[in-house]
Design an enzyme around this catalytic site. Structure first.
Site, mmCIF file in Angstrom:
data_model
loop_
_atom_site.group_PDB
_atom_site.id
_atom_site.type_symbol
_atom_site.label_atom_id
_atom_site.label_comp_id
_atom_site.label_asym_id
_atom_site.label_seq_id
_atom_site.Cartn_x
_atom_site.Cartn_y
_atom_site.Cartn_z
ATOM 1 N N GLU A 113 20.729 66.202 59.649
ATOM 2 C CA GLU A 113 19.867 67.365 59.916
ATOM 3 C C GLU A 113 20.273 68.597 59.099
ATOM 4 O O GLU A 113 19.580 69.624 59.122
ATOM 5 C CB GLU A 113 19.903 67.727 61.415
ATOM 6 C CG GLU A 113 19.097 66.800 62.312
ATOM 7 C CD GLU A 113 19.722 65.432 62.503
ATOM 8 O OE1 GLU A 113 20.965 65.344 62.508
ATOM 9 O OE2 GLU A 113 18.967 64.438 62.626
ATOM 10 N N THR A 155 28.287 49.617 59.527
ATOM 11 C CA THR A 155 26.917 49.328 59.087
ATOM 12 C C THR A 155 26.597 50.099 57.805
ATOM 13 O O THR A 155 27.418 50.875 57.306
ATOM 14 C CB THR A 155 25.918 49.768 60.175
ATOM 15 O OG1 THR A 155 26.041 51.186 60.311
ATOM 16 C CG2 THR A 155 26.191 49.085 61.492
ATOM 17 N N HIS A 190 24.582 52.390 57.616
ATOM 18 C CA HIS A 190 24.134 53.724 58.012
ATOM 19 C C HIS A 190 24.765 54.826 57.158
ATOM 20 O O HIS A 190 24.102 55.727 56.662
ATOM 21 C CB HIS A 190 24.497 53.914 59.491
ATOM 22 C CG HIS A 190 23.944 55.156 60.096
ATOM 23 N ND1 HIS A 190 24.596 56.341 60.059
ATOM 24 C CD2 HIS A 190 22.766 55.392 60.739
ATOM 25 C CE1 HIS A 190 23.868 57.260 60.668
ATOM 26 N NE2 HIS A 190 22.753 56.705 61.082
ATOM 27 N N PHE A 234 28.699 72.697 49.370
ATOM 28 C CA PHE A 234 28.723 71.366 49.985
ATOM 29 C C PHE A 234 30.078 71.143 50.657
ATOM 30 O O PHE A 234 31.070 70.872 49.986
ATOM 31 C CB PHE A 234 28.470 70.325 48.896
ATOM 32 C CG PHE A 234 28.274 68.933 49.424
ATOM 33 C CD1 PHE A 234 27.034 68.513 49.875
ATOM 34 C CD2 PHE A 234 29.325 68.037 49.467
ATOM 35 C CE1 PHE A 234 26.842 67.215 50.360
ATOM 36 C CE2 PHE A 234 29.149 66.745 49.949
ATOM 37 C CZ PHE A 234 27.904 66.338 50.398
ATOM 38 N N ARG A 284 41.600 66.499 55.403
ATOM 39 C CA ARG A 284 40.746 67.440 54.658
ATOM 40 C C ARG A 284 40.215 68.576 55.532
ATOM 41 O O ARG A 284 39.467 69.417 55.061
ATOM 42 C CB ARG A 284 39.584 66.671 54.030
ATOM 43 C CG ARG A 284 40.048 65.837 52.850
ATOM 44 C CD ARG A 284 39.136 64.682 52.511
ATOM 45 N NE ARG A 284 39.679 63.914 51.392
ATOM 46 C CZ ARG A 284 40.686 63.036 51.463
ATOM 47 N NH1 ARG A 284 41.280 62.821 52.616
ATOM 48 N NH2 ARG A 284 41.135 62.395 50.407
#
Ligand code: DLZ
Length: 311
Positions: free
Chosen positions: A185, A213, A215, A240, A254
Site C-alpha cells: 500500500e 511463497t 508473494h 526508498f 538494517r
C-alpha cells in the site's frame, strides 16, 4: 600473427624493483599475477609502441641517460596533473616539465629508482564543477509513509527517519507520518502525498521478508516500481526505505543494529534530493534559450526583451 606486446625495462639494482612497481601501481597500472620474485608485470588498458628521435630540447643530463633507451618508459595518462602530484609526493626527481601552448598537452619526465626515466604525457580534461544537494531540511516539508506489517522493524525505521530529519534541521510540525497496512500500500499513499504538492519529499518505509511463497517477489517488484513511478510522475523526490530481506535477522541488522538504520539513510537521501531539486530549478541554464537570465546570471539586453514582447 601479433598477439600481444611485452616491453621489458631493467632496473640497475634488484632492490629498486619495489619502488618502481609501487609508482606504476599508484598511477593505475594493473599488476598481472606472476610467480617470479625478480620481476613485476603490469597490463595497461591500451598499449602502443613508440619509436622516438631524441629531441634537442632535452637537457644534457637526460640525453646522456637516454643513450640507453632501454631505461625510458613513455606513458599516456588521462590527467598528467594528478600523476605529477603522485610523483611529487614520492619525491621523484623531475627532469623535464613542459606544456604545449597550442594543444595544452603536458609532458614531464621523472627519474625513478633503478635509473628508469618515465615520461608522462596527456591533456588534462576540463571537468565541470558540478553541484549537489545539501543536508539542509530547515523550512522543508516531509511526508513519511510507514507500513504496519513487520512493525517491529518498521517502527525502528521510522525512529531512524525522524532522527535523520531532525538532525538535518527539519521541525516536527513540518513532518507528517501516515501508516498503511503493508508495503504493497506504500506507493498509492506516497502518490497521494506527492500529488498534494505540499511536501518537498516523501520517505517510504517498509519491511518485506522473503517467505515460502512467490508473494515476496511479486510484492517487491510492485512496491519498487510503484514508488519509482510516483517519484517520476509527480516530480517530488521519494526516498526508498523499504527493506527487502531474506531473514528477520538481516532486517534487524538494517533497522539500527550492525548495518545502521535504513530509515535514517532514507531520510538523509530525501533531504538531499529535496535540496537538489530546489537548486536545479533555481539555477540558470548553461545555454539559455529565451530564458530570463543567461548562464552568467545576466539579464538579456532591453532590445531583446522588447523584441520578444512584440512578437
Ligand atoms: C501479505 C504480506 C506478506 C505475506 N508479507 C509482507 C511483508 O513481508 N511485508 C509487508 O510489508 N507486507 C506484507 N504483506 C502485506 C501486503 O503488503 C499487503 O498489505 C496485503 O497484501 C494487503 O494488500
Amino acid at each position: 600473427m601479433l598477439k600481444s606486446l611485452h616491453i621489458g625495462r631493467y632496473v640497475s639494482k634488484p632492490e629498486d624493483l619495489r619502488s618502481v612497481a609501487g609508482f606504476l601501481e599508484a598511477i593505475g597500472f594493473e599488476r598481472v599475477p606472476s610467480e617470479s620474485d625478480h620481476s613485476v608485470i603490469f597490463s595497461a588498458p591500451i598499449g602502443l609502441l613508440s619509436i622516438n628521435a631524441l629531441s634537442r630540447e632535452y637537457p644534457r643530463e637526460m640525453l646522456n641517460r637516454l643513450q640507453d633507451v632501454n631505461r625510458l618508459i613513455v606513458i599516456e595518462v588521462a590527467n598528467p596533473d594528478v600523476v605529477f602530484e603522485i610523483a611529487q609526493k614520492r619525491k621523484l626527481k623531475l627532469l623535464l616539465d613542459k606544456t604545449s601552448p597550442t594543444t595544452g598537452e603536458r609532458s614531464f619526465s621523472v627519474e625513478l629508482p633503478g635509473e628508469i626515466i618515465v615520461t608522462i604525457h596527456g591533456k588534462p580534461r576540463e571537468v565541470p564543477a558540478g553541484f549537489e544537494g545539501a543536508l539542509a531540511a530547515k523550512g522543508k516539508r516531509f511526508a513519511i509513509v510507514v507500513a504496519r506489517f513487520n512493525s517491529f522493524i518498521t517502527e525502528r525505521l521510522l525512529q531512524g527517519a525522524l532522527d535523520g530529519l531532525r538532525r538535518s534541521g527539519a521541525k516536527p510540525k513540518d513532518v507528517d507520518v501516515v501508516r498503511v497496512p503493508g508495503s504493497f500500500e506504500i506507493p498509492s499513499a506516497a502518490r497521494a502525498f506527492a500529488d498534494s504538492k505540499r511536501y518537498d519529499a516523501v520517505i517510504c518505509l517498509g519491511c518485506l521478508l522473503r517467505g515460502d511463497t512467490a508473494h515476496y517477489d511479486v510484492i517487491v517488484n510492485e512496491v519498487t516500481r510503484g514508488i519509482g513511478q510516483s517519484a517520476q510522475e509527480s516530480g517530488v523526490p521519494h526516498a526508498f526505505g523499504v527493506l527487502t530481506c531474506g531473514t528477520l535477522e538481516q532486517a534487524i541488522d538494517r533497522a539500527g543494529l550492525k548495518m545502521g538504520n535504513k530509515g535514517f539513510e532514507a531520510a538523509l537521501a530525501a533531504v538531499e534530493m529535496a535540496s537538489l531539486k530546489k537548486a536545479v530549478t533555481r539555477r540558470p541554464a548553461a545555454v539559455s534559450k529565451g530564458s530570463r537570465r543567461s548562464a552568467t546570471g545576466a539579464r538579456p539586453s532591453k532590445r531583446t526583451s522588447r523584441r520578444k514582447r512584440k512578437s
